[in-house]
Design an enzyme around this catalytic site. Structure first.
Site, PDB file in Angstrom:
ATOM      1  CG  HIS A 153     -18.949  -4.111  -6.747  1.00  0.00           C
ATOM      2  ND1 HIS A 153     -19.171  -5.080  -5.796  1.00  0.00           N
ATOM      3  CD2 HIS A 153     -18.987  -2.916  -6.094  1.00  0.00           C
ATOM      4  CE1 HIS A 153     -19.350  -4.491  -4.621  1.00  0.00           C
ATOM      5  NE2 HIS A 153     -19.231  -3.183  -4.772  1.00  0.00           N
ATOM      6  CG  HIS A 157     -20.634  -3.596  -0.746  1.00  0.00           C
ATOM      7  ND1 HIS A 157     -21.863  -3.388  -1.315  1.00  0.00           N
ATOM      8  CD2 HIS A 157     -19.812  -2.652  -1.265  1.00  0.00           C
ATOM      9  CE1 HIS A 157     -21.794  -2.348  -2.143  1.00  0.00           C
ATOM     10  NE2 HIS A 157     -20.560  -1.893  -2.130  1.00  0.00           N
TER      11      HIS A 157
END
Length: 329
Positions: free
Chosen positions: A56, A217
């Site tokens: 991320h 995700h």
């Protein structure tokens, strides 16, 4: 897909080593390399700690520094940090005022941060703020409740600034929880995530398809539809955001246009221009905007829109000085 990786299981650790070396004036590894922290801590200030899986970046380690986070814990790709990492971060960064944990609403993150807080309860004062800003809330989303996505940047910045000025734990928790209904995000993907261990995409889109309401995700969104032009994509993202925001008189709107890792700046700024045009008839003129790559999903081609309706006092916290590897003003 060709990558600059030796192996998926070592990618996060190697990346963190390079990150810390590149920003050693601001950050350092904590004990045994379990987390990354500010190089210089402020005595008597609440320690603001966050974290999540790798993949991320620059979230969360890129936001460590004055006016934002004190520490961040990173797990393997799309895998939550372990309780012992979080506990070590609390032990090393609590300088007497306690710890505030900022946690994205994903099952693994919530569970592991809760476990760490229970383990540390005897020696630290701890409060937790759960970030749940995703407007893509529905039965097809693979998580319980609203996910924490790019709105995490807003929460971490405001809480970091408030901690920097000396707010106590109770005040910080109240500030974070007060933002809950006034920060919403929505994402779109034109290509799924290719995972480092397999090279396979988490979901496959045809050349004329897009996925609306994706998470960070690599999980699919609320629905798949035919590829549309930029103006229509902006409408599909902004309408749910506007519909779910709690109204606020005299709001200072903050807009974030965030790339998921595979979208170049030229497209992000084009989207920003169209989003501002879309918002204007709705009476929303952003007081400030942030455009770039801040909360990624590895190499996903796509972007998200985050709109936060801030009070003047909260907006002042956003504008307060910050010095991190990613945000500086």
């Amino acid at each position: 897909m060709t990558r600059f990786l030796h192996a998926a299981d070592t990618a996060a650790a190697q990346s963190l080593a390079g990150f810390v070396a590149a920003h050693e004036d601001l950050v350092a590894f904590g004990v045994e390399g379990k987390f990354v922290r500010r190089r210089v801590l402020t005595p008597g200030k609440v320690a603001v700690i966050s974290g999540g899986g790798a993949g991320h970046e620059p979230l969360h380690c890129g936001f460590i520094g004055a006016g934002m986070l004190d520490a961040a814990c990173t797990g393997h790709v799309f895998t939550s940090p372990t309780p012992d990492q979080i506990l070590a971060a609390m032990d090393e960064t609590d300088t007497g005022a306690g710890c505030l944990l900022v946690v994205k609403n994903y099952d693994g993150d919530v569970m592991n941060f809760e476990m760490a807080a229970e383990m540390a309860a005897g020696r630290h004062r701890i409060e937790t703020v759960i970030v749940e800003d995703d407007a893509a809330y529905g039965p097809s989303v693979r998580s319980r409740g609203r996910r924490g996505v790019a709105g995490t940047v807003v929460v971490e910045k405001l809480l970091g600034a408030a901690a920097e000025r000396g707010d106590d734990l109770a005040g910080l928790k109240a500030l974070g929880e007060g933002l809950s209904g006034r920060v919403r995000s929505m994402g779109v993907a034109l290509r799924g995530v290719s995972l480092p261990d397999t090279g396979r995409e988490t979901f496959a889109l045809g050349p004329d398809e897009m996925e609306i309401g994706v998470g960070i995700h690599g999980e699919p969104g609320l629905y798949r539809t035919g590829r549309a032009g930029p103006e229509e994509i902006v409408r599909l993202l902004c309408e749910p955001v506007l519909a779910q925001l709690s109204p606020l008189a005299d709001a200072c709107p903050l807009l974030i246009v965030n790339g998921f890792g595979g979208t170049p700046p030229i497209e992000l700024h084009l989207a920003h221009n169209l989003i501002r045009t879309f918002l204007r008839p709705h009476g929303i003129v952003p007081a400030r905007a942030l455009v770039g790559t801040f909360v990624t999903s590895l190499d996903m081609a796509g972007l998200s829109v985050t709109l936060a309706l801030l009070t003047p006092a909260e907006f002042a916290l956003w504008c307060a000085p910050v010095a991190t590897p990613t945000l500086v003003w």
